[in-house]
Design an enzyme around this catalytic site. Structure first.
Site, PDB file in Angstrom:
ATOM      1  N   GLY A  46       3.140 -14.602  -0.918  1.00  0.00           N
ATOM      2  CA  GLY A  46       2.581 -14.683   0.756  1.00  0.00           C
ATOM      3  C   GLY A  46       1.291 -12.759   0.489  1.00  0.00           C
ATOM      4  O   GLY A  46       1.814 -12.011  -1.109  1.00  0.00           O
ATOM      5  N   GLN A  51      -0.490  -3.935   2.316  1.00  0.00           N
ATOM      6  CA  GLN A  51      -0.159  -4.038   1.064  1.00  0.00           C
ATOM      7  C   GLN A  51      -1.794  -4.295   0.087  1.00  0.00           C
ATOM      8  O   GLN A  51      -1.736  -3.378  -0.815  1.00  0.00           O
ATOM      9  CB  GLN A  51       0.343  -4.954   0.003  1.00  0.00           C
ATOM     10  CG  GLN A  51       2.016  -5.320   0.873  1.00  0.00           C
ATOM     11  CD  GLN A  51       2.778  -6.437   0.505  1.00  0.00           C
ATOM     12  OE1 GLN A  51       2.007  -8.064   0.732  1.00  0.00           O
ATOM     13  NE2 GLN A  51       3.579  -6.753  -0.751  1.00  0.00           N
ATOM     14  N   CYS A  93       9.123  -8.925  -3.386  1.00  0.00           N
ATOM     15  CA  CYS A  93       8.668  -8.755  -3.022  1.00  0.00           C
ATOM     16  C   CYS A  93       7.334  -7.985  -4.172  1.00  0.00           C
ATOM     17  O   CYS A  93       7.285  -6.859  -5.202  1.00  0.00           O
ATOM     18  CB  CYS A  93       8.516  -6.947  -2.544  1.00  0.00           C
ATOM     19  SG  CYS A  93       6.648  -6.737  -1.398  1.00  0.00           S
ATOM     20  N   LEU A  94       6.279  -8.300  -3.570  1.00  0.00           N
ATOM     21  CA  LEU A  94       4.792  -7.626  -4.891  1.00  0.00           C
ATOM     22  C   LEU A  94       4.713  -6.162  -4.668  1.00  0.00           C
ATOM     23  O   LEU A  94       4.409  -5.707  -5.791  1.00  0.00           O
ATOM     24  CB  LEU A  94       3.571  -8.404  -4.821  1.00  0.00           C
ATOM     25  CG  LEU A  94       2.857  -9.754  -4.715  1.00  0.00           C
ATOM     26  CD1 LEU A  94       2.026 -11.086  -4.596  1.00  0.00           C
ATOM     27  CD2 LEU A  94       3.658 -10.045  -6.372  1.00  0.00           C
ATOM     28  N   HIS A 135       8.361 -12.248   6.549  1.00  0.00           N
ATOM     29  CA  HIS A 135       8.606 -11.134   5.613  1.00  0.00           C
ATOM     30  C   HIS A 135       7.285 -10.164   5.952  1.00  0.00           C
ATOM     31  O   HIS A 135       7.270  -8.380   5.509  1.00  0.00           O
ATOM     32  CB  HIS A 135       8.556 -11.220   3.827  1.00  0.00           C
ATOM     33  CG  HIS A 135       8.331 -10.351   2.644  1.00  0.00           C
ATOM     34  ND1 HIS A 135       9.082 -10.194   1.878  1.00  0.00           N
ATOM     35  CD2 HIS A 135       7.625 -10.101   2.375  1.00  0.00           C
ATOM     36  CE1 HIS A 135       8.892  -9.362   0.795  1.00  0.00           C
ATOM     37  NE2 HIS A 135       7.176  -9.125   1.273  1.00  0.00           N
ATOM     38  N   GLU A 136       6.184 -11.104   5.092  1.00  0.00           N
ATOM     39  CA  GLU A 136       4.606 -10.432   6.525  1.00  0.00           C
ATOM     40  C   GLU A 136       4.244  -9.419   7.384  1.00  0.00           C
ATOM     41  O   GLU A 136       3.891  -8.437   7.002  1.00  0.00           O
ATOM     42  CB  GLU A 136       3.492 -11.529   6.034  1.00  0.00           C
ATOM     43  CG  GLU A 136       3.517 -12.285   4.381  1.00  0.00           C
ATOM     44  CD  GLU A 136       4.322 -11.238   3.510  1.00  0.00           C
ATOM     45  OE1 GLU A 136       3.577  -9.966   3.299  1.00  0.00           O
ATOM     46  OE2 GLU A 136       4.023 -12.444   2.014  1.00  0.00           O
ATOM     47  N   HIS A 139       5.619  -6.313   6.462  1.00  0.00           N
ATOM     48  CA  HIS A 139       4.660  -5.078   6.247  1.00  0.00           C
ATOM     49  C   HIS A 139       4.049  -4.301   6.942  1.00  0.00           C
ATOM     50  O   HIS A 139       3.838  -2.939   6.745  1.00  0.00           O
ATOM     51  CB  HIS A 139       3.916  -5.686   5.181  1.00  0.00           C
ATOM     52  CG  HIS A 139       4.875  -5.808   3.636  1.00  0.00           C
ATOM     53  ND1 HIS A 139       4.917  -4.888   2.742  1.00  0.00           N
ATOM     54  CD2 HIS A 139       5.162  -7.333   3.261  1.00  0.00           C
ATOM     55  CE1 HIS A 139       5.368  -5.043   1.589  1.00  0.00           C
ATOM     56  NE2 HIS A 139       5.396  -6.960   1.634  1.00  0.00           N
TER      57      HIS A 139
HETATM   58  O1  GNR Z   1       5.782 -13.626  -3.582  1.00  0.00           O
HETATM   59  C1  GNR Z   1       6.857 -14.099  -2.408  1.00  0.00           C
HETATM   60  N1  GNR Z   1       7.823 -14.076  -2.646  1.00  0.00           N
HETATM   61  C2  GNR Z   1       9.472 -13.902  -2.181  1.00  0.00           C
HETATM   62  C3  GNR Z   1      10.347 -14.701  -2.161  1.00  0.00           C
HETATM   63  C4  GNR Z   1      11.258 -14.284  -0.822  1.00  0.00           C
HETATM   64  C5  GNR Z   1      11.039 -14.484   0.581  1.00  0.00           C
HETATM   65  C6  GNR Z   1       9.537 -13.872   0.803  1.00  0.00           C
HETATM   66  C7  GNR Z   1       8.471 -13.412  -0.078  1.00  0.00           C
HETATM   67  S1  GNR Z   1       6.788 -12.913  -0.037  1.00  0.00           S
HETATM   68  C8  GNR Z   1       6.676 -11.706  -1.871  1.00  0.00           C
HETATM   69  C9  GNR Z   1       5.236 -11.420  -1.807  1.00  0.00           C
HETATM   70  C10 GNR Z   1       5.209 -10.538  -0.294  1.00  0.00           C
HETATM   71  O2  GNR Z   1       5.564  -9.923  -1.451  1.00  0.00           O
HETATM   72  N2  GNR Z   1       4.676 -10.309   0.070  1.00  0.00           N
HETATM   73  O3  GNR Z   1       4.338  -9.548   0.877  1.00  0.00           O
HETATM   74 NI    NI Z   2       6.023  -8.415   0.109  1.00  0.00          NI
END
Ligand code: GNR
Ligand code: NI
Length: 163
Positions: A46, A51, A93-94, A135-136, A139
């Site tokens: 995601g 980001q 998270c990236l 999660h997104e 952000h």
């Molecule tokens: O790549 C991602 N893997 C992930 C694994 C478990 C729960 C959420 C994520 S999102 C993350 C990519 C990211 O940072 N999205 O904002």
């Molecule tokens: Ni993230």
């Protein structure tokens, strides 16, 4: 198409609250294409516009094994249907490379969003999709995985990130 630069914790721009999308134009199409390309290049599931330093409510996701099912969510909103059914998941998270944080999130949710044409949709995502969309949306609201950690663990991670 181009690969965009992903902001890394503790960059303060990751704390920006994203604005609602009101105009559904070609530039929104182009940005979501670039975000998908960036997400695939970084092997993420995601990516939120926040980001890549664009502060609008736009999210891309692909949780498929074959990485061939891109999903685009404009103005996503989650409604929690059951506050008691929390499911834990180890999240990455990236924007925080190397970190893995267990977060418990509701898994009975209703999701409302628009597509790139501005058409509205709703669904009841479950499992990894439910985790990822929340999660997104964090952000988009300037919230990060580190906010779920104890202060001690957070400061260790911040020291690691700024070394
Ligand atoms: O790549 C991602 N893997 C992930 C694994 C478990 C729960 C959420 C994520 S999102 C993350 C990519 C990211 O940072 N999205 O904002
Ligand atoms: Ni993230």
């Amino acid at each position: 198409m181009s690969i965009l630069k992903i902001l890394k914790y503790p960059d303060p721009r990751l704390r920006t609250v994203a604005k609602e999308v009101e105009i559904f134009d070609k530039s929104l199409d182009n940005l979501s294409t670039d975000m998908l390309e960036t997400m695939y290049a970084e092997n993420g599931i995601g990516l939120a516009a926040t980001q890549v330093d664009v502060h609008i409510r736009l999210v891309v996701i692909d949780i498929s094994d074959d990485r061939d099912t891109p999903l685009i969510f404009v103005n996503p909103e989650v409604k929690i249907l059951d506050n008691k059914s929390l499911v834990p998941c180890e999240e990455g998270c990236l924007s925080i490379p190397g970190a893995s944080v267990e977060v418990s999130r509701p898994d009975k949710i209703e999701l409302h969003w628009s597509d790139l044409k501005g058409k509205q949709h709703k669904s009841n995502p479950e499992g990894l999709l439910a985790v990822c969309i929340q999660h997104e949306i964090d952000h988009l609201e300037g919230k990060l995985l580190v906010d779920y950690l104890s202060p001690l663990k957070r400061s260790r991670l911040k020291n690691r990130a700024t070394r």
